[in-house]
Design a protein around this motif. Structure first.
Motif, mmCIF file in Angstrom:
data_model
loop_
_atom_site.group_PDB
_atom_site.id
_atom_site.type_symbol
_atom_site.label_atom_id
_atom_site.label_comp_id
_atom_site.label_asym_id
_atom_site.label_seq_id
_atom_site.Cartn_x
_atom_site.Cartn_y
_atom_site.Cartn_z
ATOM 1 N N SER A 1 0.838 -1.209 0.000
ATOM 2 C CA SER A 1 0.000 0.000 0.000
ATOM 3 C C SER A 1 0.866 1.249 0.000
ATOM 4 N N VAL A 2 1.958 1.221 0.762
ATOM 5 C CA VAL A 2 2.889 2.358 0.764
ATOM 6 C C VAL A 2 3.559 2.487 -0.611
ATOM 7 N N SER A 3 3.925 1.358 -1.213
ATOM 8 C CA SER A 3 4.524 1.372 -2.555
ATOM 9 C C SER A 3 3.561 1.960 -3.577
ATOM 10 N N ALA A 4 2.274 1.589 -3.472
ATOM 11 C CA ALA A 4 1.267 2.122 -4.391
ATOM 12 C C ALA A 4 1.141 3.638 -4.248
ATOM 13 N N LEU A 5 1.233 4.132 -3.024
ATOM 14 C CA LEU A 5 1.174 5.579 -2.803
ATOM 15 C C LEU A 5 2.319 6.303 -3.513
ATOM 16 N N PHE A 6 3.492 5.690 -3.520
ATOM 17 C CA PHE A 6 4.643 6.280 -4.205
ATOM 18 C C PHE A 6 4.485 6.257 -5.727
ATOM 19 N N LEU A 7 3.682 5.320 -6.231
ATOM 20 C CA LEU A 7 3.484 5.219 -7.676
ATOM 21 C C LEU A 7 2.411 6.173 -8.197
ATOM 22 N N VAL A 8 1.506 6.610 -7.324
ATOM 23 C CA VAL A 8 0.396 7.473 -7.741
ATOM 24 C C VAL A 8 0.839 8.771 -8.415
ATOM 25 N N PRO A 9 1.868 9.480 -7.906
ATOM 26 C CA PRO A 9 2.258 10.746 -8.548
ATOM 27 C C PRO A 9 2.570 10.641 -10.037
ATOM 28 N N ILE A 10 3.004 9.470 -10.504
ATOM 29 C CA ILE A 10 3.289 9.293 -11.933
ATOM 30 C C ILE A 10 2.052 9.601 -12.766
ATOM 31 N N CYS A 11 0.868 9.253 -12.235
ATOM 32 C CA CYS A 11 -0.385 9.464 -12.967
ATOM 33 C C CYS A 11 -0.640 10.940 -13.265
ATOM 34 N N PHE A 12 -0.101 11.833 -12.449
ATOM 35 C CA PHE A 12 -0.331 13.269 -12.635
ATOM 36 C C PHE A 12 0.634 13.886 -13.652
ATOM 37 N N PHE A 13 1.643 13.119 -14.066
ATOM 38 C CA PHE A 13 2.654 13.667 -14.983
ATOM 39 C C PHE A 13 2.725 12.905 -16.314
ATOM 40 N N VAL A 14 1.667 12.149 -16.630
ATOM 41 C CA VAL A 14 1.658 11.361 -17.867
ATOM 42 C C VAL A 14 1.711 12.263 -19.097
ATOM 43 N N THR A 15 0.932 13.349 -19.094
ATOM 44 C CA THR A 15 0.904 14.250 -20.260
ATOM 45 C C THR A 15 2.274 14.847 -20.560
ATOM 46 N N PRO A 16 2.942 15.496 -19.597
ATOM 47 C CA PRO A 16 4.271 16.040 -19.897
ATOM 48 C C PRO A 16 5.308 14.971 -20.251
ATOM 49 N N ILE A 17 5.180 13.765 -19.658
ATOM 50 C CA ILE A 17 6.124 12.684 -19.980
ATOM 51 C C ILE A 17 5.968 12.269 -21.447
ATOM 52 N N LYS B 1 0.301 16.086 -29.066
ATOM 53 C CA LYS B 1 -0.229 16.788 -27.904
ATOM 54 C C LYS B 1 -1.641 16.337 -27.560
ATOM 55 N N SER B 2 -2.484 16.133 -28.595
ATOM 56 C CA SER B 2 -3.877 15.731 -28.351
ATOM 57 C C SER B 2 -3.946 14.368 -27.664
ATOM 58 N N ILE B 3 -3.116 13.423 -28.127
ATOM 59 C CA ILE B 3 -3.089 12.084 -27.523
ATOM 60 C C ILE B 3 -2.537 12.155 -26.108
ATOM 61 N N ALA B 4 -1.479 12.946 -25.918
ATOM 62 C CA ALA B 4 -0.858 13.073 -24.592
ATOM 63 C C ALA B 4 -1.831 13.657 -23.575
ATOM 64 N N GLN B 5 -2.636 14.628 -23.990
ATOM 65 C CA GLN B 5 -3.592 15.249 -23.063
ATOM 66 C C GLN B 5 -4.698 14.275 -22.662
#
Length: 496
Positions: free
Chosen positions: A131-147, A155-159
């Motif tokens: 569960s702690v490991s999953a919490l550390f992985l969550v922030p990646i979801c917020f940076f998928v577009t810029p990655i 850009k359209s697909i990334a957004q």
């Protein structure tokens, strides 16, 4: 005198016949004994492998069903969903599944040693760590577009991918609950409940996806909501089964002992995570490498068909990986080195036999199969050209994951992680880049190089498994079980 000689000869002849008959009977008994052992071991193997294969087919099918419904929303949404699940969700899946395999080692060995009460404690410790490991992985979801934009994606697909990735956060947490409960139940051969729950979740997913995306046209939110429900239905069912009397010997309730010896669990989980995720990311790198080649669209379409087929076949291999892990860990925990070795032989031969049949099937059908997936002749020809590589990939997949499962059962994930790094990333990918870009074999060159890495890895694991001192592994397993067992709680005693 002559009568005496005849009598002696008759006695000798009778004696010889009797001796010959007894030796034949003995050989027949031995043959029957071996046949019985193989049959008995096969039954034990399929009790784990069968449900594990079906469950992995169902999990893989959940994403495929979501992909099919999102494909009717739009091509941009389809591409975005494919990117998120192929790259980012697989990344998270690889880490959490790998870390959960530490629980497979501990529960399997403890169950074999009849320390049943420890399985529930190990399950709770894994919940904490994952569960702690999953919490550390969550922030990646917020940076998928810029990655994705940094990697050169439109850009359209990334957004759209960034929007879909936010919906995958509940899926990430579903993974750690699902994987840990599955490992817990598999180790005690109670995984038929997982099959029923997976089948029910798949049926609900198809119906709910149709209602939300086709009937009411809720678009991406509807498809993703159905996906989340499909991933969580088995989790609620498994949790209720475990905590409400389905495992009376191995679940003694929630305990503060779950917070004890966490560092040992973390170390084993990390080595397990590295071992398995390196394997699951390998094909993702193949996709990324072929995206920069000539006629990339045709190459990627043909490769996508190959990898889709390979992905379905990989579910069978992962089922045998689970069977190898459970059977080896149970036998080591029981103190039987011979039993562990016999289990390995039976599982490897069975998996290889299935892989060899599929190898012949894809080797000879080739272009005919492509038209099941596409009407484009150019893509079909490219698929036919890649079919021999697909066939060899399937053949190698029938052995290599089983040997990884053997390592998991023995708790030797760290060594396999080193082997994976060397064979995949220091041999396979560099050779693939040279053949693909320098020798200009394009996608075939990249795949040949990566197959070579897998082949080297398989040979190393075969030698490694053959050279293993299994009597020593029994001692190591016994020490692990004895060192981690909790005896100060009277309710935890295996005799109660």
């Amino acid at each position: 005198m002559e009568q005496g000689i005849k009598k002696n000869l008759l006695i000798k002849e009778t004696s010889c016949c009797s001796s010959s008959s007894s030796s034949v009977d003995k050989r027949e008994d031995e043959d029957l004994g071996v046949k019985y052992k193989i049959w008995n071991e096969s039954k034990k193997m399929w009790v784990v492998a069968g449900p594990a294969i079906f469950t992995r087919f169902s999990t893989f099918g959940t994403s495929v069903i979501s992909l099919a419904f999102i494909g009717h929303i739009g091509s941009t949404e389809l591409a975005a969903f494919s990117l998120v699940f192929t790259v980012f969700v697989r990344f998270n899946n690889g880490i959490l599944l790998g870390m959960a395999s530490a629980l497979e080692t501990l529960c399997g060995q403890s169950y074999g040693a009849k320390q049943y009460h420890m399985l529930g404690v190990y399950l709770q410790r894994s919940w904490i760590v994952l569960s702690v490991s999953a919490l550390f992985l969550v922030p990646i979801c917020f940076f998928v577009t810029p990655i994705l934009e940094a990697l050169g994606q439109e850009k359209s697909i990334a957004q759209v991918a960034g929007y879909i990735s936010l919906w995958t956060i509940p899926v990430i947490f579903a993974f750690f609950v699902s994987f840990t409960c599955q490992m817990f139940l598999q180790s005690q051969c109670k995984n038929m409940i997982i099959v029923y729950l997976s089948a029910f979740a798949l049926a609900v997913h198809i119906l709910l996806s149709w209602i939300l995306t086709v009937r009411f046209k809720f678009g991406i939110p509807g498809a993703m909501l159905s996906t989340i429900v499909a991933f969580w239905i088995p989790n609620f069912g498994q949790l209720l089964f475990i905590t409400c009397g389905g495992c009376p010997e191995t679940w003694k309730g929630f305990s503060t002992l779950a917070f004890k010896d966490l560092w040992d669990i973390i170390k084993l989980s990390l080595s397990s995570g590295v071992m398995l995720c390196l394997e699951l990311w390998y094909n993702t790198i193949l996709i990324l490498l072929t995206g920069h080649m000539e006629n990339a669209e045709v190459s990627i379409d043909a490769l996508a068909i190959c990898l889709n087929i390979n992905g379905w076949e990989m579910m069978i291999s992962l089922g045998f990986l689970a069977a190898a892990s459970v059977r080896v860990s149970n036998e080591l925990g029981r103190g039987s080195s011979e039993g562990a070795k016999f289990s390995i032989v039976v599982i490897v031969i069975t998996s290889f036999a299935i892989g060899f049949v599929l190898f012949l099937f894809f080797l000879f059908l080739r272009e005919r199969l492509a038209y099941i997936f596409t009407d484009n002749e150019e893509v079909a020809e490219a698929f036919a050209d890649l079919s021999p590589l697909l066939a060899f990939s399937i053949l190698l997949n029938s052995v290599q994951p089983v040997l990884s499962g053997v390592a998991v059962g023995a708790g030797r994930q760290k060594i396999v992680a080193y082997v994976n790094i060397a064979c995949y990333y220091l041999i396979g990918i560099p050779v693939g880049v040279v053949l693909g870009y320098v020798v200009n074999l394009q996608v075939k060159g990249v795949w040949i190089g990566m197959l070579f890495g897998t082949f080297v890895q398989t040979i190393v694991l075969v030698i490694f498994t053959y050279k293993t001192d299994w009597d020593k592994q029994v001692s190591i397993a016994r020490n692990r079980v004895n060192n981690w067992v909790v005896t100060d709680n009277p309710e935890s005693s295996p005799d109660t």
